[in-house]
Scaffold this active site. Structure first.
Site, PDB file in Angstrom:
ATOM      1  N   TYR A   1      27.784 -39.887  -3.162  1.00  0.00           N
ATOM      2  CA  TYR A   1      27.914 -39.280  -4.489  1.00  0.00           C
ATOM      3  C   TYR A   1      26.725 -38.353  -4.770  1.00  0.00           C
ATOM      4  O   TYR A   1      26.893 -37.197  -5.172  1.00  0.00           O
ATOM      5  CB  TYR A   1      27.985 -40.391  -5.549  1.00  0.00           C
ATOM      6  CG  TYR A   1      27.741 -39.924  -6.969  1.00  0.00           C
ATOM      7  CD1 TYR A   1      28.765 -39.340  -7.718  1.00  0.00           C
ATOM      8  CD2 TYR A   1      26.489 -40.068  -7.566  1.00  0.00           C
ATOM      9  CE1 TYR A   1      28.530 -38.900  -9.009  1.00  0.00           C
ATOM     10  CE2 TYR A   1      26.250 -39.636  -8.861  1.00  0.00           C
ATOM     11  CZ  TYR A   1      27.271 -39.059  -9.573  1.00  0.00           C
ATOM     12  OH  TYR A   1      27.043 -38.619 -10.854  1.00  0.00           O
TER      13      TYR A   1
HETATM   14  C1  UGA Z   1      24.763 -43.961 -13.222  1.00  0.00           C
HETATM   15  C2  UGA Z   1      26.115 -43.207 -13.162  1.00  0.00           C
HETATM   16  O1  UGA Z   1      27.162 -44.067 -12.825  1.00  0.00           O
HETATM   17  C3  UGA Z   1      26.088 -42.066 -12.195  1.00  0.00           C
HETATM   18  O2  UGA Z   1      27.279 -41.311 -12.343  1.00  0.00           O
HETATM   19  C4  UGA Z   1      24.885 -41.230 -12.465  1.00  0.00           C
HETATM   20  O3  UGA Z   1      24.842 -40.129 -11.673  1.00  0.00           O
HETATM   21  C5  UGA Z   1      23.654 -42.104 -12.292  1.00  0.00           C
HETATM   22  O4  UGA Z   1      23.702 -43.092 -13.330  1.00  0.00           O
HETATM   23  C6  UGA Z   1      22.392 -41.344 -12.400  1.00  0.00           C
HETATM   24  O5  UGA Z   1      21.606 -41.556 -13.301  1.00  0.00           O
HETATM   25  O6  UGA Z   1      22.155 -40.521 -11.533  1.00  0.00           O
HETATM   26  P1  UGA Z   1      23.814 -46.149 -12.184  1.00  0.00           P
HETATM   27  O7  UGA Z   1      22.360 -45.964 -12.424  1.00  0.00           O
HETATM   28  O8  UGA Z   1      24.215 -46.932 -10.998  1.00  0.00           O
HETATM   29  O9  UGA Z   1      24.590 -44.758 -12.069  1.00  0.00           O
HETATM   30  O10 UGA Z   1      24.395 -46.731 -13.541  1.00  0.00           O
HETATM   31  P2  UGA Z   1      24.925 -48.171 -13.997  1.00  0.00           P
HETATM   32  O11 UGA Z   1      26.322 -48.395 -13.550  1.00  0.00           O
HETATM   33  O12 UGA Z   1      24.683 -48.214 -15.459  1.00  0.00           O
HETATM   34  O13 UGA Z   1      23.999 -49.226 -13.228  1.00  0.00           O
HETATM   35  C7  UGA Z   1      22.669 -49.469 -13.605  1.00  0.00           C
HETATM   36  C8  UGA Z   1      22.136 -50.606 -12.779  1.00  0.00           C
HETATM   37  O14 UGA Z   1      22.846 -51.803 -13.124  1.00  0.00           O
HETATM   38  C9  UGA Z   1      22.323 -50.419 -11.282  1.00  0.00           C
HETATM   39  O15 UGA Z   1      21.176 -50.853 -10.601  1.00  0.00           O
HETATM   40  C10 UGA Z   1      23.474 -51.338 -10.911  1.00  0.00           C
HETATM   41  O16 UGA Z   1      23.379 -51.903  -9.650  1.00  0.00           O
HETATM   42  C11 UGA Z   1      23.369 -52.416 -11.960  1.00  0.00           C
HETATM   43  N1  UGA Z   1      24.673 -53.010 -12.293  1.00  0.00           N
HETATM   44  C12 UGA Z   1      25.725 -52.231 -12.615  1.00  0.00           C
HETATM   45  C13 UGA Z   1      24.799 -54.379 -12.258  1.00  0.00           C
HETATM   46  O17 UGA Z   1      23.857 -55.113 -11.951  1.00  0.00           O
HETATM   47  N2  UGA Z   1      26.003 -54.935 -12.606  1.00  0.00           N
HETATM   48  C14 UGA Z   1      27.082 -54.156 -12.951  1.00  0.00           C
HETATM   49  O18 UGA Z   1      28.155 -54.725 -13.260  1.00  0.00           O
HETATM   50  C15 UGA Z   1      26.935 -52.789 -12.971  1.00  0.00           C
END
Ligand code: UGA
Length: 332
Positions: free
Chosen positions: A149
Protein backbone atom coordinates in the site's frame (compact mmCIF):
# COMPACT_ATOMS: atom_id res chain seq x y z
CA UNK A 1 -16.01 28.17 -7.52
CA UNK A 2 -16.03 24.48 -8.36
CA UNK A 3 -14.02 22.01 -6.31
CA UNK A 4 -13.75 18.38 -7.39
CA UNK A 5 -13.41 15.82 -4.61
CA UNK A 6 -12.43 12.30 -5.67
CA UNK A 7 -13.29 9.55 -3.20
CA UNK A 8 -16.16 11.76 -2.02
CA UNK A 9 -18.16 8.90 -0.51
CA UNK A 10 -15.33 7.90 1.82
CA UNK A 11 -14.58 9.04 5.35
CA UNK A 12 -12.22 11.91 4.57
CA UNK A 13 -13.68 12.81 1.16
CA UNK A 14 -17.21 13.21 2.51
CA UNK A 15 -16.07 15.19 5.57
CA UNK A 16 -14.04 17.50 3.32
CA UNK A 17 -16.91 17.93 0.86
CA UNK A 18 -19.26 18.97 3.69
CA UNK A 19 -16.84 21.65 4.79
CA UNK A 20 -16.34 22.91 1.23
CA UNK A 21 -20.11 23.20 0.77
CA UNK A 22 -20.35 25.14 4.02
CA UNK A 23 -17.69 27.50 2.75
CA UNK A 24 -19.73 28.22 -0.39
CA UNK A 25 -17.94 26.01 -2.91
CA UNK A 26 -19.79 24.07 -5.56
CA UNK A 27 -18.62 20.51 -5.11
CA UNK A 28 -18.44 17.84 -7.78
CA UNK A 29 -17.83 14.58 -6.02
CA UNK A 30 -16.57 11.46 -7.75
CA UNK A 31 -16.52 7.96 -6.28
CA UNK A 32 -16.44 4.45 -7.69
CA UNK A 33 -18.13 3.01 -4.57
CA UNK A 34 -15.54 0.26 -4.40
CA UNK A 35 -16.23 -2.85 -2.36
CA UNK A 36 -13.36 -2.41 0.15
CA UNK A 37 -16.04 -2.00 2.81
CA UNK A 38 -19.84 -1.94 2.93
CA UNK A 39 -21.13 0.29 0.11
CA UNK A 40 -24.14 1.21 2.26
CA UNK A 41 -21.80 3.21 4.51
CA UNK A 42 -20.64 5.19 1.51
CA UNK A 43 -24.18 5.91 0.34
CA UNK A 44 -24.96 7.02 3.86
CA UNK A 45 -21.99 9.45 3.69
CA UNK A 46 -23.37 10.77 0.39
CA UNK A 47 -26.80 11.34 1.90
CA UNK A 48 -25.22 13.82 4.29
CA UNK A 49 -24.02 15.82 1.28
CA UNK A 50 -27.52 16.55 0.10
CA UNK A 51 -27.10 20.19 -0.94
CA UNK A 52 -28.04 22.25 -4.03
CA UNK A 53 -24.34 22.88 -4.70
CA UNK A 54 -23.37 19.21 -4.60
CA UNK A 55 -23.19 17.02 -7.67
CA UNK A 56 -22.25 13.33 -7.53
CA UNK A 57 -20.64 11.33 -10.32
CA UNK A 58 -20.36 7.60 -9.73
CA UNK A 59 -17.48 6.06 -11.63
CA UNK A 60 -13.90 4.87 -11.71
CA UNK A 61 -11.11 7.37 -12.42
CA UNK A 62 -9.51 4.67 -14.58
CA UNK A 63 -12.38 4.86 -17.08
CA UNK A 64 -14.18 8.19 -16.58
CA UNK A 65 -13.65 11.12 -18.95
CA UNK A 66 -11.72 13.07 -16.31
CA UNK A 67 -10.94 16.01 -18.56
CA UNK A 68 -14.58 16.94 -18.95
CA UNK A 69 -15.19 16.43 -15.21
CA UNK A 70 -12.49 18.92 -14.22
CA UNK A 71 -12.81 21.41 -17.12
CA UNK A 72 -14.48 24.09 -14.95
CA UNK A 73 -12.83 23.21 -11.62
CA UNK A 74 -10.44 25.41 -9.69
CA UNK A 75 -9.32 22.88 -7.06
CA UNK A 76 -9.11 19.10 -7.10
CA UNK A 77 -8.92 17.19 -3.83
CA UNK A 78 -7.74 13.70 -4.76
CA UNK A 79 -8.87 11.54 -1.85
CA UNK A 80 -9.79 8.46 -3.89
CA UNK A 81 -7.71 5.34 -3.50
CA UNK A 82 -7.59 1.81 -2.26
CA UNK A 83 -6.89 2.12 1.48
CA UNK A 84 -5.64 -0.39 4.01
CA UNK A 85 -2.03 -1.03 4.96
CA UNK A 86 -2.61 -4.62 6.08
CA UNK A 87 -4.67 -5.84 3.09
CA UNK A 88 -2.34 -4.84 0.29
CA UNK A 89 -0.44 -8.11 -0.09
CA UNK A 90 -1.03 -10.94 -2.57
CA UNK A 91 -3.61 -10.81 -5.32
CA UNK A 92 -5.10 -7.58 -3.94
CA UNK A 93 -2.00 -5.66 -5.00
CA UNK A 94 -3.34 -5.20 -8.55
CA UNK A 95 -6.25 -3.23 -7.14
CA UNK A 96 -3.84 -0.97 -5.24
CA UNK A 97 -1.79 -0.33 -8.38
CA UNK A 98 -4.87 0.60 -10.41
CA UNK A 99 -6.66 2.63 -7.77
CA UNK A 100 -3.66 4.44 -6.29
CA UNK A 101 -1.16 4.76 -9.14
CA UNK A 102 -3.15 4.34 -12.36
CA UNK A 103 -6.01 6.62 -11.33
CA UNK A 104 -3.64 9.34 -10.11
CA UNK A 105 -1.69 9.24 -13.36
CA UNK A 106 -4.90 9.67 -15.39
CA UNK A 107 -5.96 12.56 -13.19
CA UNK A 108 -2.56 14.23 -13.63
CA UNK A 109 -2.73 13.82 -17.43
CA UNK A 110 -6.10 15.56 -17.38
CA UNK A 111 -4.77 18.37 -15.16
CA UNK A 112 -1.83 18.84 -17.52
CA UNK A 113 -4.19 20.07 -20.24
CA UNK A 114 -6.57 21.98 -17.95
CA UNK A 115 -4.91 25.28 -17.02
CA UNK A 116 -7.94 26.46 -15.02
CA UNK A 117 -7.01 23.99 -12.26
CA UNK A 118 -5.17 26.04 -9.65
CA UNK A 119 -4.33 23.17 -7.30
CA UNK A 120 -4.40 19.41 -7.15
CA UNK A 121 -4.19 18.30 -3.52
CA UNK A 122 -3.15 14.66 -3.29
CA UNK A 123 -3.95 12.58 -0.20
CA UNK A 124 -0.65 10.88 0.52
CA UNK A 125 0.18 8.88 3.61
CA UNK A 126 2.62 8.52 6.48
CA UNK A 127 3.04 4.95 5.24
CA UNK A 128 5.55 6.28 2.67
CA UNK A 129 8.14 6.43 5.50
CA UNK A 130 7.87 2.81 6.64
CA UNK A 131 9.93 2.44 9.82
CA UNK A 132 11.10 6.03 9.81
CA UNK A 133 14.75 6.86 10.43
CA UNK A 134 13.96 9.43 13.13
CA UNK A 135 11.20 11.18 15.08
CA UNK A 136 9.51 13.49 14.56
CA UNK A 137 9.92 12.51 10.93
CA UNK A 138 10.43 15.39 8.52
CA UNK A 139 9.47 15.50 4.86
CA UNK A 140 13.18 15.19 4.01
CA UNK A 141 13.55 11.81 5.74
CA UNK A 142 14.07 8.69 3.64
CA UNK A 143 10.93 7.06 2.25
CA UNK A 144 11.03 3.29 2.67
CA UNK A 145 7.47 1.94 2.69
CA UNK A 146 6.86 -1.27 4.60
CA UNK A 147 3.65 -2.27 2.87
CA UNK A 148 2.65 -2.63 -0.78
CA UNK A 149 0.00 0.00 0.00
CA UNK A 150 2.74 2.44 1.03
CA UNK A 151 4.63 1.68 -2.18
CA UNK A 152 1.60 2.69 -4.27
CA UNK A 153 0.96 5.86 -2.22
CA UNK A 154 4.60 6.87 -2.65
CA UNK A 155 4.57 6.11 -6.38
CA UNK A 156 1.52 8.35 -6.84
CA UNK A 157 3.20 11.08 -4.81
CA UNK A 158 6.24 10.87 -7.10
CA UNK A 159 3.92 11.17 -10.09
CA UNK A 160 2.46 14.37 -8.60
CA UNK A 161 5.96 15.81 -8.19
CA UNK A 162 6.94 14.71 -11.72
CA UNK A 163 3.93 16.35 -13.34
CA UNK A 164 4.70 19.47 -11.31
CA UNK A 165 8.35 19.68 -12.34
CA UNK A 166 7.88 18.66 -15.98
CA UNK A 167 4.58 20.29 -16.86
CA UNK A 168 3.93 22.80 -14.08
CA UNK A 169 0.86 20.97 -12.76
CA UNK A 170 0.22 22.70 -9.41
CA UNK A 171 0.26 19.67 -7.13
CA UNK A 172 0.69 19.46 -3.39
CA UNK A 173 0.88 16.16 -1.49
CA UNK A 174 -0.33 15.84 2.10
CA UNK A 175 1.07 12.91 4.06
CA UNK A 176 -1.77 12.06 6.42
CA UNK A 177 -0.92 10.38 9.72
CA UNK A 178 -3.62 7.88 10.84
CA UNK A 179 -6.80 9.91 10.49
CA UNK A 180 -9.68 9.33 12.91
CA UNK A 181 -12.94 10.91 14.03
CA UNK A 182 -16.67 10.39 13.47
CA UNK A 183 -17.28 8.40 10.30
CA UNK A 184 -13.84 6.77 10.22
CA UNK A 185 -13.56 3.66 8.04
CA UNK A 186 -14.85 0.52 9.72
CA UNK A 187 -11.58 -1.40 9.31
CA UNK A 188 -9.47 1.15 11.21
CA UNK A 189 -8.42 0.86 14.84
CA UNK A 190 -10.46 3.65 16.45
CA UNK A 191 -13.77 2.72 14.87
CA UNK A 192 -13.19 -0.92 15.81
CA UNK A 193 -12.29 0.09 19.37
CA UNK A 194 -15.17 2.49 20.02
CA UNK A 195 -17.67 0.14 18.41
CA UNK A 196 -16.48 -2.73 20.57
CA UNK A 197 -16.65 -0.50 23.66
CA UNK A 198 -20.25 0.49 22.93
CA UNK A 199 -21.33 -3.09 22.19
CA UNK A 200 -19.22 -4.67 24.97
CA UNK A 201 -17.41 -6.73 22.36
CA UNK A 202 -13.80 -7.84 22.31
CA UNK A 203 -11.08 -5.49 21.08
CA UNK A 204 -8.31 -7.11 19.07
CA UNK A 205 -4.84 -5.62 19.43
CA UNK A 206 -2.23 -6.58 16.85
CA UNK A 207 0.95 -7.37 18.77
CA UNK A 208 1.62 -6.08 22.27
CA UNK A 209 -0.10 -2.71 21.73
CA UNK A 210 3.10 -0.74 22.27
CA UNK A 211 3.07 0.44 18.65
CA UNK A 212 2.85 4.22 18.38
CA UNK A 213 0.80 6.34 15.99
CA UNK A 214 0.56 10.07 15.44
CA UNK A 215 -3.25 10.09 15.30
CA UNK A 216 -4.80 13.03 13.44
CA UNK A 217 -8.36 14.28 13.81
CA UNK A 218 -10.33 14.52 10.59
CA UNK A 219 -11.24 18.22 10.88
CA UNK A 220 -7.52 19.03 11.06
CA UNK A 221 -6.98 17.04 7.87
CA UNK A 222 -9.85 18.90 6.19
CA UNK A 223 -8.37 22.25 7.25
CA UNK A 224 -4.96 21.25 5.86
CA UNK A 225 -6.53 20.34 2.51
CA UNK A 226 -8.29 23.67 2.17
CA UNK A 227 -5.25 25.67 3.29
CA UNK A 228 -3.05 23.76 0.85
CA UNK A 229 -5.49 24.43 -1.99
CA UNK A 230 -6.02 28.10 -1.26
CA UNK A 231 -2.41 28.82 -0.23
CA UNK A 232 0.73 29.36 -2.29
CA UNK A 233 3.54 26.85 -2.53
CA UNK A 234 5.99 25.53 -5.11
CA UNK A 235 4.29 22.94 -7.34
CA UNK A 236 5.16 19.43 -6.19
CA UNK A 237 5.47 20.37 -2.52
CA UNK A 238 5.00 17.63 0.10
CA UNK A 239 3.74 18.28 3.65
CA UNK A 240 3.25 16.07 6.69
CA UNK A 241 -0.17 16.49 8.30
CA UNK A 242 0.07 14.97 11.78
CA UNK A 243 -1.99 15.43 14.93
CA UNK A 244 1.00 15.67 17.25
CA UNK A 245 -0.12 12.94 19.64
CA UNK A 246 2.29 10.00 19.12
CA UNK A 247 0.77 7.59 21.63
CA UNK A 248 0.67 3.82 21.80
CA UNK A 249 -2.41 1.71 21.11
CA UNK A 250 -2.40 0.71 24.80
CA UNK A 251 -2.49 4.38 25.82
CA UNK A 252 -5.43 4.93 23.47
CA UNK A 253 -7.28 2.12 25.21
CA UNK A 254 -6.55 3.62 28.63
CA UNK A 255 -8.07 6.86 27.40
CA UNK A 256 -11.06 5.01 25.98
CA UNK A 257 -11.65 3.30 29.34
CA UNK A 258 -11.78 6.74 30.98
CA UNK A 259 -14.09 8.20 28.34
CA UNK A 260 -16.47 5.24 28.19
CA UNK A 261 -16.33 4.30 31.87
CA UNK A 262 -16.07 0.67 30.72
CA UNK A 263 -13.57 -2.06 31.42
CA UNK A 264 -12.68 -3.09 27.90
CA UNK A 265 -12.30 -6.69 26.80
CA UNK A 266 -8.99 -7.02 25.01
CA UNK A 267 -7.41 -9.89 23.09
CA UNK A 268 -3.98 -9.86 21.48
CA UNK A 269 -3.24 -11.26 18.03
CA UNK A 270 -0.07 -11.44 15.97
CA UNK A 271 1.38 -8.31 14.40
CA UNK A 272 0.16 -8.03 10.83
CA UNK A 273 2.70 -7.79 8.02
CA UNK A 274 3.05 -4.24 6.74
CA UNK A 275 2.32 -2.53 10.07
CA UNK A 276 5.10 -0.21 11.21
CA UNK A 277 6.04 0.13 14.86
CA UNK A 278 5.95 3.89 15.08
CA UNK A 279 4.83 7.00 13.22
CA UNK A 280 5.32 10.61 14.28
CA UNK A 281 5.39 13.53 11.90
CA UNK A 282 7.14 16.89 12.14
CA UNK A 283 4.69 19.57 11.07
CA UNK A 284 6.94 22.65 11.12
CA UNK A 285 6.98 22.85 7.31
CA UNK A 286 3.20 23.14 6.86
CA UNK A 287 3.04 25.38 9.90
CA UNK A 288 5.64 27.79 8.53
CA UNK A 289 4.43 27.81 4.93
CA UNK A 290 0.65 27.63 5.39
CA UNK A 291 0.05 28.45 9.05
CA UNK A 292 -1.52 25.03 9.72
CA UNK A 293 -1.30 23.32 13.07
CA UNK A 294 -3.47 20.60 14.60
CA UNK A 295 -6.32 21.97 16.71
CA UNK A 296 -7.94 18.87 18.17
CA UNK A 297 -6.25 16.99 21.01
CA UNK A 298 -6.36 13.21 21.05
CA UNK A 299 -8.53 13.22 24.18
CA UNK A 300 -11.16 15.54 22.64
CA UNK A 301 -11.02 13.76 19.31
CA UNK A 302 -11.43 10.32 20.84
CA UNK A 303 -14.31 11.63 22.92
CA UNK A 304 -16.10 12.83 19.76
CA UNK A 305 -15.36 9.53 18.04
CA UNK A 306 -16.83 7.66 21.00
CA UNK A 307 -19.95 9.87 21.11
CA UNK A 308 -20.44 9.18 17.41
CA UNK A 309 -20.13 5.45 18.07
CA UNK A 310 -22.71 5.70 20.87
CA UNK A 311 -25.18 7.31 18.48
CA UNK A 312 -24.34 4.92 15.64
CA UNK A 313 -23.94 1.52 17.23
CA UNK A 314 -25.72 1.37 20.57
CA UNK A 315 -28.98 -0.02 19.18
CA UNK A 316 -27.33 -2.66 17.08
CA UNK A 317 -28.16 -6.32 17.45
CA UNK A 318 -25.39 -8.49 18.87
CA UNK A 319 -22.54 -9.22 16.46
CA UNK A 320 -23.17 -12.15 14.17
CA UNK A 321 -26.57 -10.84 13.14
CA UNK A 322 -26.31 -10.46 9.35
CA UNK A 323 -28.43 -7.31 9.38
CA UNK A 324 -25.86 -5.49 11.50
CA UNK A 325 -24.34 -3.35 8.80
CA UNK A 326 -27.73 -2.50 7.31
CA UNK A 327 -29.03 -1.39 10.71
CA UNK A 328 -25.82 0.47 11.38
CA UNK A 329 -26.31 2.51 8.24
CA UNK A 330 -29.74 3.58 9.33
CA UNK A 331 -28.36 5.24 12.40
CA UNK A 332 -25.05 6.75 11.31
C1 UGA B 1 -3.92 4.20 8.66
C2 UGA B 1 -4.78 4.07 7.38
O1 UGA B 1 -5.50 2.87 7.38
C3 UGA B 1 -3.96 4.15 6.14
O2 UGA B 1 -4.83 4.21 5.02
C4 UGA B 1 -3.08 5.35 6.21
O3 UGA B 1 -2.36 5.52 5.07
C5 UGA B 1 -2.18 5.20 7.43
O4 UGA B 1 -3.04 5.26 8.58
C6 UGA B 1 -1.17 6.27 7.52
O5 UGA B 1 -1.18 7.07 8.44
O6 UGA B 1 -0.31 6.31 6.67
P1 UGA B 1 -2.91 2.55 10.40
O7 UGA B 1 -1.93 3.44 11.09
O8 UGA B 1 -2.59 1.11 10.33
O9 UGA B 1 -3.19 3.02 8.90
O10 UGA B 1 -4.30 2.85 11.10
P2 UGA B 1 -5.23 2.04 12.12
O11 UGA B 1 -6.04 1.02 11.41
O12 UGA B 1 -5.98 3.08 12.86
O13 UGA B 1 -4.22 1.26 13.09
C7 UGA B 1 -3.49 1.91 14.09
C8 UGA B 1 -2.76 0.88 14.90
O14 UGA B 1 -3.71 0.07 15.60
C9 UGA B 1 -1.92 -0.07 14.06
O15 UGA B 1 -0.69 -0.31 14.70
C10 UGA B 1 -2.71 -1.37 14.04
O16 UGA B 1 -1.93 -2.52 14.02
C11 UGA B 1 -3.47 -1.30 15.34
N1 UGA B 1 -4.77 -1.99 15.27
C12 UGA B 1 -5.64 -1.73 14.27
C13 UGA B 1 -5.07 -2.92 16.24
O17 UGA B 1 -4.28 -3.18 17.16
N2 UGA B 1 -6.29 -3.53 16.20
C14 UGA B 1 -7.20 -3.27 15.20
O18 UGA B 1 -8.30 -3.87 15.22
C15 UGA B 1 -6.87 -2.35 14.24
Amino acid sequence: MIAVVTGVAGFIGSTLARELLERGYQVRGIDSISDYYDAALKYSNLEKLNHPNFEFVEGDLNSLDIQSLISDAIYIFHQAGQPGVRKSWGDDFGTYIEANIGATQRLLEACKVTPTVKKLVYASSSSVYGEAEGFPTTEYSATKPRSPYGVTKLAAEHLCSLYASNFGVPTVSLRYFTVYGPGQRPDMAFTRFVRAAVLDEEIVIYGDGEQIRDFTYVSDIVAANIMAAEGEQTPGTVYNVAGGSSVSVLEVLTMLREISGKALKVRHEQVVAGDVFRTGGATSKIQEELGWSPKISLRDGLDSHYQWAMASFKNLPLSGDSSTSARMNQVV
